[in-house]
Each structure stands twice: as structure tokens, then as C-alpha cells.
Design an enzyme around this catalytic site. Structure first.
Site, mmCIF file in Angstrom:
data_model
loop_
_atom_site.group_PDB
_atom_site.id
_atom_site.type_symbol
_atom_site.label_atom_id
_atom_site.label_comp_id
_atom_site.label_asym_id
_atom_site.label_seq_id
_atom_site.Cartn_x
_atom_site.Cartn_y
_atom_site.Cartn_z
ATOM 1 N N HIS A 1 -2.624 6.651 5.023
ATOM 2 C CA HIS A 1 -3.207 5.525 4.286
ATOM 3 C C HIS A 1 -4.585 5.214 4.865
ATOM 4 C CE1 HIS A 1 -3.867 1.863 2.284
ATOM 5 N NE2 HIS A 1 -3.384 1.048 3.204
ATOM 6 N N CYS B 1 0.828 -1.218 0.000
ATOM 7 C CA CYS B 1 0.000 0.000 0.000
ATOM 8 C C CYS B 1 0.858 1.262 0.000
ATOM 9 C CB CYS B 1 -0.916 0.015 1.217
ATOM 10 S SG CYS B 1 -1.981 -1.419 1.288
ATOM 11 N N ASN C 1 -10.212 0.369 1.793
ATOM 12 C CA ASN C 1 -8.766 0.422 1.613
ATOM 13 C C ASN C 1 -8.449 0.159 0.140
ATOM 14 O OD1 ASN C 1 -6.033 -0.087 1.503
ATOM 15 N ND2 ASN C 1 -6.005 -1.479 3.260
HETATM 16 O O1 UT7 Z 1 -3.270 -1.700 3.789
HETATM 17 C C1 UT7 Z 1 -2.732 -2.522 4.768
HETATM 18 C C2 UT7 Z 1 -3.637 -3.660 4.864
HETATM 19 N N1 UT7 Z 1 -4.171 -4.034 6.088
HETATM 20 C C3 UT7 Z 1 -4.640 -3.332 7.130
HETATM 21 O O2 UT7 Z 1 -4.533 -2.154 7.239
HETATM 22 C C4 UT7 Z 1 -5.330 -4.118 8.164
HETATM 23 C C5 UT7 Z 1 -5.013 -3.682 9.565
HETATM 24 N N2 UT7 Z 1 -5.865 -4.384 10.506
HETATM 25 C C6 UT7 Z 1 -7.143 -4.034 10.717
HETATM 26 O O3 UT7 Z 1 -7.638 -3.089 10.125
HETATM 27 C C7 UT7 Z 1 -7.921 -4.830 11.726
HETATM 28 O O4 UT7 Z 1 -7.058 -5.706 12.407
HETATM 29 C C8 UT7 Z 1 -9.102 -5.637 11.093
HETATM 30 C C9 UT7 Z 1 -10.187 -4.690 10.635
HETATM 31 C C10 UT7 Z 1 -8.587 -6.462 9.925
HETATM 32 C C11 UT7 Z 1 -9.705 -6.583 12.124
HETATM 33 O O5 UT7 Z 1 -10.138 -5.834 13.259
HETATM 34 P P1 UT7 Z 1 -9.757 -6.329 14.719
HETATM 35 O O6 UT7 Z 1 -10.360 -5.407 15.655
HETATM 36 O O7 UT7 Z 1 -8.232 -6.470 14.738
HETATM 37 O O8 UT7 Z 1 -10.499 -7.696 14.797
HETATM 38 P P2 UT7 Z 1 -9.896 -9.141 15.068
HETATM 39 O O9 UT7 Z 1 -9.127 -9.612 13.889
HETATM 40 O O10 UT7 Z 1 -9.200 -9.149 16.396
HETATM 41 O O11 UT7 Z 1 -11.215 -9.978 15.187
HETATM 42 C C12 UT7 Z 1 -12.148 -9.765 16.241
HETATM 43 C C13 UT7 Z 1 -13.335 -10.667 15.995
HETATM 44 C C14 UT7 Z 1 -12.947 -12.107 15.698
HETATM 45 O O12 UT7 Z 1 -13.906 -12.953 16.297
HETATM 46 P P3 UT7 Z 1 -13.545 -13.720 17.651
HETATM 47 O O13 UT7 Z 1 -12.337 -14.545 17.346
HETATM 48 O O14 UT7 Z 1 -13.275 -12.626 18.658
HETATM 49 O O15 UT7 Z 1 -14.773 -14.502 17.916
HETATM 50 C C15 UT7 Z 1 -13.109 -12.192 14.194
HETATM 51 O O16 UT7 Z 1 -13.404 -13.489 13.745
HETATM 52 O O17 UT7 Z 1 -14.083 -10.202 14.865
HETATM 53 C C16 UT7 Z 1 -14.282 -11.268 13.958
HETATM 54 N N3 UT7 Z 1 -14.331 -10.744 12.607
HETATM 55 C C17 UT7 Z 1 -15.476 -10.317 12.053
HETATM 56 N N4 UT7 Z 1 -16.739 -10.277 12.498
HETATM 57 C C18 UT7 Z 1 -17.675 -9.774 11.678
HETATM 58 C C19 UT7 Z 1 -13.320 -10.562 11.734
HETATM 59 N N5 UT7 Z 1 -13.779 -10.035 10.597
HETATM 60 C C20 UT7 Z 1 -15.122 -9.869 10.764
HETATM 61 C C21 UT7 Z 1 -16.148 -9.380 9.959
HETATM 62 N N6 UT7 Z 1 -17.410 -9.338 10.445
HETATM 63 N N7 UT7 Z 1 -15.919 -8.911 8.717
#
Ligand code: UT7
Length: 331
Positions: free
Chosen positions: A256, A117, A286
Site C-alpha cells: 500500500h 485502504c 495515498n
Molecule cells: O492508508 C492508511 C492511512 N494512513 C496512513 O498510512 C498514515 C500513517 N502515518 C503516517 O504516514 C505518518 O504518521 C504521518 C505522515 C501522518 C505523520 O508523520 P510523523 O512522522 O508520524 O509525524 P507526527 O505526526 O509525529 O508529527 C511530527 C510533527 C508534529 O509537530 P510537533 O508536534 O512535533 O511540533 C506535527 O504537528 O510534524 C508536524 N506535522 C507537520 N508539519 C508540517 C504534521 N503534519 C505536518 C505537515 N507539515 N503536513
């Protein structure tokens, strides 16, 4: 200290967003997610997707033509095109070659730059060096993606995040200073945090790579989050230090557009006020290498950037890569 020979500035910007919109409500019908979760965890409401027959070079060319018009310069005056992308039309030829043909920039050297990115920031700094050194005079720099074609639409961890689009700028040698400083970094020890594992020399396409869904984006979101904050803070401070400025001097901060939570933490750790930041990720998600390029164009067109303003673009992404560029806006 940076010792450059010629001053370089941005003389035009443009962007193109594909028409098709995918809302969070639409996503609820595709994967196990909710509008509430996506908005609360990312800040994204909708994203735009390229049509099946619409490629990265198509989006790039449309953004490029707008930037050329804005700069009041003919395609044949461009002597360098760099396309920053992670979703090129093909592995080769470079998407920049396809753009050159589409916009008839017949005198331009052409290559793609892949730096996750952060690609657009990397490309701006590369082009700045070329022009500063006197090697080229007018460069067209594009950040463009059709990542929707590489996202696993069964993986809710990634498919809710990304969108398609393109942004472009024209850089030119000028008497007065535009670009003031930049800082680029990388950390290959974290290469496994965001990757598209198959289709090239490590894992050539095979039945197995397809069955294992290895042709799609894989990401360790949480780990990327933590590194994003650290690396955008580091590169912003380093780039400002290099031109003897501090965060207090920044009039418009364009980070970003990956996640509103990342942006808010970065503002906090840098001590930048909310009214200085430009955010459009709610509309586009994004868009990877296109993200700060589109945001810059919108910030200019919406009057959020005024003459003499100090602007910082900062990004991070697959690699992991990160980087910032500082310029004075004086179009
Ligand atoms: O350009 C560079 C590319 N990447 C990024 O910038 C990504 C950077 N990271 C992020 O933006 C965040 O880490 C995410 C948005 C990807 C995820 O948010 P988070 O607050 O870190 O969530 P998490 O991965 O810790 O997941 C929390 C919960 C999980 O469930 P459990 O294990 O707590 O039961 C996930 O399975 O949220 C769940 N989850 C979702 N639930 C509903 C993950 N994706 C989703 C979803 N809808 N789309």
C-alpha cells in the site's frame, strides 16, 4: 490448505488518474507545511485530484474500460463487478451499479466493498472465491477513490497525504494457476485510528457535525504507522505460508502506497530487497483502496512484472483492516 475448485488469474489491468495535479508547493499555500517536510516524512511529491464534477464511478469506469481492453473481453461478458472504495458516489446505490451502467456491463452482479485502504485486496480475494467456486466466470474488480472530497483542507496532518485515482483488474477462470493464496485480517478495537465520523447512523448530518468538521477524514497518523508495519508483515508472511512460499520467492512486492517510511520499514522487517518493491506514491500520494490497484497496473505496463513472476500485494487501512494476496503472473 486452500481447497479451490477452479484456477483463477488476472487477465487484464487498467488504471485512471485524474488530470489535475496538486504539488507540495501548492499545499504550502493552503496549510502550514513545506515541500521538505512532506517529502522527508512521507515521500510524496504530488497527488492528482478529481474535478468537482468527477466522481468515483467516473474514475472507476475509465480504469475498467482500460482493463477490459487489456484483457480483450467485452463488458457484457463480465458477470461480477466489485468496487472497493471509501469514497462512493453516494451511500446508495452502490458505485458498482453506476459503473455497470457507464460501461454497459449489463450481465454483471454489482456491489461495493468497504474495507479501508485494504478494500482492493479484500475485493480480489472475494472475487477469487466466487470464480473458484464456479459461481461466476469473469469479474471486474476496481479500487477507486475521490478522497480529496472528504479531506479537511485545513488539517495539515491529513490533507498532504491523500490523492484520487482508480485501478482495475479482470479475473477469469483458467486452466493454469494465477492466484495462489491470500490472507485477510481486521482489528475493530483500533477503529478510532482512521475514521470519517459523520453523515451516517452514528452521527447523522446536522449543523453541529458540520461545525465540528466531522464530515472529514480523521486520523491518528503515528498509531496507524506502527500498526501498518505489523499488519503488512503479518499478512504477507501468512499469505506466503499458505501457498508454501517464502519472501525469498517474491519477485515483485507491491505494498500500500501510504508512506515511503512505512514501506522501507516493511521491506526491512520482511527482508525483501529494495529492487523487488514497486513504488509510485511520490506521484499520487495515498490513493487508499486504489493504491495497490494502480501500482499493479503501472508495474505491469512498465515491465516490472514478468511472466512467471511471484507477485504480492499487501495493504492496511481503516478498520483497522489488513490483507495480502499472492499470485503468479502469467498473462
Ligand atoms: O492508508 C492508511 C492511512 N494512513 C496512513 O498510512 C498514515 C500513517 N502515518 C503516517 O504516514 C505518518 O504518521 C504521518 C505522515 C501522518 C505523520 O508523520 P510523523 O512522522 O508520524 O509525524 P507526527 O505526526 O509525529 O508529527 C511530527 C510533527 C508534529 O509537530 P510537533 O508536534 O512535533 O511540533 C506535527 O504537528 O510534524 C508536524 N506535522 C507537520 N508539519 C508540517 C504534521 N503534519 C505536518 C505537515 N507539515 N503536513
Amino acid at each position: 490448505m486452500i481447497k479451490n475448485c477452479r484456477n483463477v488469474k488476472i487477465i487484464g489491468t487498467g488504471s485512471y488518474i485524474p488530470k489535475k495535479v496538486l504539488t507540495n508547493d501548492d499545499l504550502e499555500k493552503i496549510v502550514d507545511t513545506s515541500n521538505e517536510w512532506i517529502i522527508a516524512r512521507t515521500g510524496i511529491s504530488e497527488r492528482h485530484l478529481a474535478e468537482d464534477n468527477e466522481t468515483t464511478s467516473d474514475l472507476s469506469s475509465k480504469a475498467a474500460l482500460k482493463a477490459l481492453k487489456d484483457a480483450n473481453i467485452e463488458p457484457k461478458e463480465i458477470d461480477l463487478i466489485i468496487v472497493a472504495t471509501n469514497s462512493p458516489d453516494m451511500v446508495f446505490p452502490a458505485t458498482a451499479c453506476l459503473v455497470q451502467e457507464k460501461i454497459k456491463a449489463v450481465n454483471a452482479a454489482t456491489f461495493d466493498l468497504q474495507a479501508g485502504c485494504t478494500g482492493f485486496v479484500y475485493a480480489l480475494i472475494v472475487a477469487w472465491q466466487f470464480i473458484s467456486a464456479g459461481f461466476y466466470n469473469n469479474a471486474l474488480i476496481i479500487g477507486a477513490e475521490t478522497l480529496s472530497k472528504f479531506v479537511d483542507w485545513t488539517d495539515r496532518n491529513t490533507c498532504v497525504l491523500f490523492g484520487d485515482g482508480a485501478g482495475a483488474v479482470i479475473l477469469k477462470a483458467k486452466e493454469e494457476k494465477g492466484i495462489l493464496s491470500g490472507y485477510l485480517g481486521g482489528d475493530g478495537s483500533k477503529a478510532d485510528m482512521i475514521m470519517l465520523p459523520a453523515g451516517l447512523s452514528k452521527n447523522p448530518a446536522s449543523h453541529e457535525t458540520i461545525e465540528k468538521r466531522m464530515h472529514y477524514v480523521k486520523m491518528k497518523g503515528n498509531e496507524v504507522f506502527k500498526n501498518a508495519v505489523k499488519s503488512m508483515k503479518r499478512s504477507t508472511i501468512k499469505a506466503l505460508e499458505k501457498c508454501n512460499l517464502s519472501v525469498k520467492d517474491v519477485d515483485c512486492f507491491i505494498p500500500h502506497q501510504a508512506n515511503i517510511r512505512i514501506i522501507l520499514v516493511v521491506l526491512k522487517v520482511l527482508g525483501i530487497k529494495k529492487d523487488k518493491v514497486f513504488i509510485n506514491l511520490d506521484k499520487y500520494g495515498n490513493t487508499s483502496a486504489a493504491s495497490v490497484a494502480i501500482a499493479l497496473d503501472e508495474a505491469v505496463k512498465e515491465g516490472k512484472i514478468k511472466n512467471n513472476n511471484i507477485v504480492v500485494l499487501t495493504s492496511f487501512g481503516a478498520g483497522l483492516t489488513y490483507g495480502s494476496i499472492v499470485f503468479r503472473w502469467n498473462k
